[in-house]
Design an enzyme around this catalytic site. Sequence first.
Site, PDB file in Angstrom:
ATOM      1  N   ASP A 118       0.788  -1.163  -0.104  1.00 45.88           N
ATOM      2  CA  ASP A 118      -0.039   0.136  -0.096  1.00 45.88           C
ATOM      3  C   ASP A 118       0.943   1.349   0.070  1.00 45.88           C
ATOM      4  OD1 ASP A 118      -2.275   1.530   0.494  1.00 45.88           O
ATOM      5  OD2 ASP A 118      -1.764   1.819   2.622  1.00 45.88           O
ATOM      6  N   ARG A 119       0.530   2.495  -0.559  1.00 48.22           N
ATOM      7  CA  ARG A 119       1.309   3.722  -0.449  1.00 48.22           C
ATOM      8  C   ARG A 119       1.110   4.356   0.680  1.00 48.22           C
ATOM      9  NH1 ARG A 119       0.118   8.452  -4.668  1.00 48.22           N
ATOM     10  NH2 ARG A 119      -1.002   8.955  -2.881  1.00 48.22           N
ATOM     11  N   ASP A 120      -0.086   4.911   1.031  1.00 49.51           N
ATOM     12  CA  ASP A 120      -0.259   6.102   1.910  1.00 49.51           C
ATOM     13  C   ASP A 120      -0.233   5.240   3.331  1.00 49.51           C
ATOM     14  OD1 ASP A 120      -0.828   8.458   0.145  1.00 49.51           O
ATOM     15  OD2 ASP A 120      -2.263   7.176  -0.614  1.00 49.51           O
ATOM     16  N   ASP A 164      -4.064  11.801   4.422  1.00 47.79           N
ATOM     17  CA  ASP A 164      -5.581  11.972   4.263  1.00 47.79           C
ATOM     18  C   ASP A 164      -5.825  12.946   2.683  1.00 47.79           C
ATOM     19  OD1 ASP A 164      -6.601  10.485   6.224  1.00 47.79           O
ATOM     20  OD2 ASP A 164      -6.669  12.195   7.484  1.00 47.79           O
ATOM     21  N   GLN A 178      -7.101   5.233  -4.485  1.00 45.16           N
ATOM     22  CA  GLN A 178      -7.025   6.696  -4.788  1.00 45.16           C
ATOM     23  C   GLN A 178      -8.495   7.100  -4.803  1.00 45.16           C
ATOM     24  OE1 GLN A 178      -4.379   8.678  -3.673  1.00 45.16           O
ATOM     25  NE2 GLN A 178      -3.400   6.626  -3.180  1.00 45.16           N
ATOM     26  N   SER A 179      -9.277   7.125  -3.847  1.00 44.89           N
ATOM     27  CA  SER A 179     -10.729   7.504  -4.100  1.00 44.89           C
ATOM     28  C   SER A 179     -10.886   9.001  -4.269  1.00 44.89           C
ATOM     29  CB  SER A 179     -11.552   6.758  -2.830  1.00 44.89           C
ATOM     30  OG  SER A 179     -11.178   7.302  -1.795  1.00 44.89           O
ATOM     31  N   HIS A 193     -11.276   4.775  -8.336  1.00 46.52           N
ATOM     32  CA  HIS A 193     -12.456   4.678  -8.193  1.00 46.52           C
ATOM     33  C   HIS A 193     -13.003   4.818  -6.548  1.00 46.52           C
ATOM     34  CE1 HIS A 193     -11.662   1.936 -11.792  1.00 46.52           C
ATOM     35  NE2 HIS A 193     -12.682   3.156 -11.996  1.00 46.52           N
ATOM     36  N   CYS A 201     -16.078  -1.406  -8.725  1.00 50.41           N
ATOM     37  CA  CYS A 201     -15.054  -1.899  -9.413  1.00 50.41           C
ATOM     38  C   CYS A 201     -14.341  -3.256  -9.177  1.00 50.41           C
ATOM     39  CB  CYS A 201     -14.089  -0.794  -9.658  1.00 50.41           C
ATOM     40  SG  CYS A 201     -13.078  -0.571  -8.268  1.00 50.41           S
ATOM     41  N   CYS A 235     -11.157  -3.508  -9.304  1.00 50.00           N
ATOM     42  CA  CYS A 235      -9.837  -2.964  -8.890  1.00 50.00           C
ATOM     43  C   CYS A 235      -9.639  -2.312  -7.416  1.00 50.00           C
ATOM     44  CB  CYS A 235      -9.161  -2.175  -9.896  1.00 50.00           C
ATOM     45  SG  CYS A 235     -10.145  -0.454 -10.080  1.00 50.00           S
ATOM     46  N   ARG A 236     -10.646  -1.945  -6.846  1.00 48.94           N
ATOM     47  CA  ARG A 236     -10.424  -1.529  -5.447  1.00 48.94           C
ATOM     48  C   ARG A 236     -10.156  -2.440  -4.302  1.00 48.94           C
ATOM     49  NH1 ARG A 236     -11.161   3.420  -2.763  1.00 48.94           N
ATOM     50  NH2 ARG A 236     -11.872   3.134  -0.578  1.00 48.94           N
TER      51      ARG A 236
END
Length: 189
Positions: free
Chosen positions: A10-12, A20, A54-55, A93, A99, A101-102
Amino acid sequence: MIQPGAILLDRDGTIIVERDYLRDPTLVELEASAVEGLRKLTSAGWRLVVLTNQSGVARGYFDRQLVDTINAVVHKKLEQHGICVSGWFVCPHGQSDGCACRKPMPGLAVEASVMLGIDLKASWMIGDKVSDIALAQAIEGRAILVRTGHATTMDENAAHACNAWVADNLDEAAEIVLSNTVGRSSSLR
């Protein structure tokens, strides 16, 4: 020796400090233990792949170009420490978009597997949310929840229920991976 699987990250809140809905590339800051942990993993032959929800794109907070810019900044910061990320995969998304991919859906991991030739069952997912742990279950890989981002006690309980490890940071997560590349050891969870 290159491992057949990969370290899916995961990135963040995992590689970089959680901000945030990060909208400013100048605020990118690597987590304190990220460099040490990722160096250990790459030295042991693991490929690093980032899978990030990245919603903020779907919510209109920023566009996909900004996500790519921030990913490039993170990539450059890691490269400055001799760490190479093999691929960056983004779900733009929102939760209600349905989707594939999320995270926790396996779409990003499957895309990475096809593009990079990764054995997902031999892979590890490391992230700060239950959705990261659930992704690992979906691909039949292993998972580590790190306490550096959004992880809560409830998330830790869910991680344990999913037979995942919990680590304080990426450096500790790397030690878990390196100690458990063949079979699982419940003594570390």
